[in-house]
Enzyme design. Structure first.
Site, PDB file in Angstrom:
ATOM      1  N   GLY A   7       0.777  -1.235   0.000  1.00 18.52           N
ATOM      2  CA  GLY A   7       0.000   0.000   0.000  1.00 18.52           C
ATOM      3  C   GLY A   7       0.805   1.280   0.000  1.00 18.52           C
ATOM      4  O   GLY A   7       0.240   2.348  -0.205  1.00 18.52           O
ATOM      5  N   GLU A  56       4.466  -6.312   3.109  1.00 21.14           N
ATOM      6  CA  GLU A  56       4.317  -7.052   1.843  1.00 21.14           C
ATOM      7  C   GLU A  56       4.303  -6.046   0.712  1.00 21.14           C
ATOM      8  O   GLU A  56       3.370  -5.998  -0.091  1.00 21.14           O
ATOM      9  CB  GLU A  56       2.969  -7.791   1.798  1.00 21.14           C
ATOM     10  CG  GLU A  56       2.819  -8.928   2.747  1.00 21.14           C
ATOM     11  CD  GLU A  56       1.389  -9.495   2.746  1.00 21.14           C
ATOM     12  OE1 GLU A  56       1.209 -10.581   3.317  1.00 21.14           O
ATOM     13  OE2 GLU A  56       0.473  -8.871   2.194  1.00 21.14           O
ATOM     14  N   GLY A  86       4.956  -4.245  -2.734  1.00 24.88           N
ATOM     15  CA  GLY A  86       5.252  -4.594  -4.118  1.00 24.88           C
ATOM     16  C   GLY A  86       5.661  -3.328  -4.845  1.00 24.88           C
ATOM     17  O   GLY A  86       6.823  -3.075  -5.154  1.00 24.88           O
ATOM     18  N   TYR A 139      -7.442   1.859 -14.370  1.00 23.97           N
ATOM     19  CA  TYR A 139      -7.616   2.767 -13.228  1.00 23.97           C
ATOM     20  C   TYR A 139      -7.531   4.242 -13.640  1.00 23.97           C
ATOM     21  O   TYR A 139      -7.554   5.104 -12.764  1.00 23.97           O
ATOM     22  CB  TYR A 139      -6.507   2.561 -12.194  1.00 23.97           C
ATOM     23  CG  TYR A 139      -6.283   1.164 -11.697  1.00 23.97           C
ATOM     24  CD1 TYR A 139      -7.282   0.481 -10.997  1.00 23.97           C
ATOM     25  CD2 TYR A 139      -5.058   0.533 -11.860  1.00 23.97           C
ATOM     26  CE1 TYR A 139      -7.054  -0.788 -10.512  1.00 23.97           C
ATOM     27  CE2 TYR A 139      -4.824  -0.744 -11.373  1.00 23.97           C
ATOM     28  CZ  TYR A 139      -5.831  -1.399 -10.698  1.00 23.97           C
ATOM     29  OH  TYR A 139      -5.596  -2.648 -10.209  1.00 23.97           O
ATOM     30  N   CYS A 150      -8.579  -2.821 -30.431  1.00 23.96           N
ATOM     31  CA  CYS A 150      -9.890  -2.333 -30.875  1.00 23.96           C
ATOM     32  C   CYS A 150     -10.709  -2.029 -29.627  1.00 23.96           C
ATOM     33  O   CYS A 150     -11.707  -2.696 -29.326  1.00 23.96           O
ATOM     34  CB  CYS A 150     -10.581  -3.393 -31.719  1.00 23.96           C
ATOM     35  SG  CYS A 150      -9.556  -3.908 -33.094  1.00 23.96           S
TER      36      CYS A 150
HETATM   37  C1  PLP Z   1      -1.326  -6.319  -3.828  1.00 21.98           C
HETATM   38  C2  PLP Z   1      -0.982  -6.702  -2.439  1.00 21.98           C
HETATM   39  C3  PLP Z   1       0.211  -6.283  -1.858  1.00 21.98           C
HETATM   40  C4  PLP Z   1       1.175  -5.370  -2.546  1.00 21.98           C
HETATM   41  O1  PLP Z   1       0.585  -4.141  -2.771  1.00 21.98           O
HETATM   42  P1  PLP Z   1       1.455  -2.893  -3.285  1.00 21.98           P
HETATM   43  O2  PLP Z   1       0.452  -1.813  -3.409  1.00 21.98           O
HETATM   44  O3  PLP Z   1       2.080  -3.295  -4.562  1.00 21.98           O
HETATM   45  O4  PLP Z   1       2.474  -2.616  -2.241  1.00 21.98           O
HETATM   46  C5  PLP Z   1       0.506  -6.743  -0.600  1.00 21.98           C
HETATM   47  N1  PLP Z   1      -0.332  -7.566   0.070  1.00 21.98           N
HETATM   48  C6  PLP Z   1      -1.497  -7.972  -0.452  1.00 21.98           C
HETATM   49  C7  PLP Z   1      -2.358  -8.883   0.324  1.00 21.98           C
HETATM   50  C8  PLP Z   1      -1.863  -7.554  -1.717  1.00 21.98           C
HETATM   51  O5  PLP Z   1      -3.030  -7.965  -2.229  1.00 21.98           O
END
Ligand code: PLP
Length: 401
Positions: A221, A260, A262, A302, A328
């Site tokens: 997040g 977590e 990403g 989005y 398309c």
């Molecule tokens: C998508 C997701 C993340 C990673 O989210 P980011 O916005 O990329 O940091 C972490 N944990 C869960 C459970 C997710 O669904």
């Protein structure tokens, strides 16, 4: 900018567009900054969200930097099988719980109903985590996760207590709580606000159930500045603010903090590299490129902004254009009313901050074949870490030719 024009020009001598380009040094640096910000917490661990960039070469870099992996499906589990795994899935089939247990993953249960389902399918492990969904907003709202109370993920607060009691009856001995309440948040108070929510919950769990939660998973997040005017997060300040909450609210509990992330780690480390194919002028000016929304869905899905630059052109951005693919489908646009320098066919565009949720969200609409992925190593050498999809790949799953 993550890549210099010279770096991109060198890679373009080796590989044809469209492809994703990732920078190893940037990924390593961002993980190190994250670990530094939370170094005060003894058990701190990042479980990289595999869905953001599911390539084994990138996972290996992250493993070397001490990260585990956060997985949500059987194939993601297979991709991450030599890493420590957090299995944060939802609506999960039995065989994936079995696979997760075989790999020794920490299972993070998305619902109260999953407690007995897990007991009946893969069995209850000693270590277990429950995903909590707060009823009210934590930190600032965002369009991707949606409103609190509208999320398909996680359990109500009261359900976390019920789940823990039941899990203890079924043999679990070590507990964690997970919560993801935002996506792409650029609010420095998001993690501290989440800390207040989770630390208070941990204290209440101890007081009511006598269970001392071992870890709190803040999930993903944390956002990145997609727009030039966006302010990046201050990770050191976030770590320090979470630490203040840790030292004042936990009443003697000492849980490890997990994340977590990403997007935060790999988003700025990647760009989609694409060549201008045709120009068009009808009601508007269009720049048609050799990538499509099938390569990078975020703008179409989005309305997400991705900054775009033209390799080797520093001229003023004085031409308002739409940058479009060849689907398309009228939402197949990487940018709408964007000011770019004048371009011509053959010019190469960098679509920035595409390292996370970029390649991985790709698809095959209109029979479009997926581009490849190239890693610019810390040694300055570029190598292909996923080849482009071929027509044979596309037809391979058909059972009638
Ligand atoms: C998508 C997701 C993340 C990673 O989210 P980011 O916005 O990329 O940091 C972490 N944990 C869960 C459970 C997710 O669904």
């Amino acid at each position: 900018m993550t890549f210099t024009d010279q770096q991109v020009a060198d890679v373009l001598c080796q590989y044809q567009t469209p492809f994703y380009l990732y920078d190893e040094a940037t990924i390593r640096q961002r993980v190190r900054e994250l670990k530094q910000a939370f170094a005060w917490n003894e058990g701190f661990r990042e479980y990289f969200a595999v869905k953001a960039l599911p390539n084994p070469a990138v996972l290996e870099i992250l493993r070397q930097e001490g990260c585990g992996a956060d997985c949500a499906s059987g194939t993601e589990l297979t991709l991450a099988q030599n890493m420590d795994i957090m299995f944060t899935s939802n609506n999960t089939p039995a065989e994936e719980f079995v696979q997760a247990r075989e790999l020794g993953a920490i299972i993070n249960l998305d619902s109260l109903e999953m407690v007995d389902f897990l007991a009946q399918t893969a069995g209850i492990p000693e270590v277990i985590c429950c995903r909590y969904a707060p009823a009210t907003e934590v930190g600032s709202a965002n369009q991707i996760m949606g409103e609190a109370g509208q999320s398909k993920f996680g359990m109500r607060r009261d359900q976390v207590f019920t789940a823990f009691e039941r899990l203890r009856e079924l043999g679990a001995t070590r507990f964690g709580v997970h919560c993801m309440a935002a996506s792409n948040s650029l609010n420095n108070d998001y993690y501290p606000a989440l800390a207040r929510e989770l630390f208070d919950l941990a204290v209440e769990i101890r007081d009511r159930l006598g269970i001392e939660v071992e870890f709190l998973n803040f999930a993903g997040g944390l956002g990145i500045p997609y727009r030039p005017e966006d302010q990046p997060l201050d990770l050191a300040a976030i770590g320090a603010a979470v630490r203040r909450e840790y030292e004042t609210r936990l009443q003697g509990l000492k849980p490890a903090i997990f994340t977590e992330l990403g997007r935060y780690l790999v988003g700025p480390a990647g760009a989609l590299v694409t060549t201008v194919r045709h120009l068009k002028h009808s009601y508007k000016y269009y720049v048609g490129v050799d990538a499509s929304a099938t390569d990078l869905l975020r703008p179409a899905m989005y309305g997400a902004y991705h900054h775009i630059t033209v390799v080797g052109k520093d001229q003023p951005a004085d031409h308002p254009v739409d940058v479009v693919g060849s689907l398309c489908e009228n939402n197949d646009k990487f940018a709408i009313d964007r000011w770019l320098p004048e371009v011509e066919p053959g010019d190469v565009l960098l679509i920035h901050d595409a390292g996370a949720h970029g390649y991985s969200m790709g698809y095959n609409y209109n029979g479009k074949l997926r581009g490849g992925e190239v890693l610019l190593g810390a040694d300055g050498q570029a190598r292909m870490i996923r080849r482009p999809q071929s027509a044979e790949d596309y037809f391979a799953t058909l059972t009638v030719q």
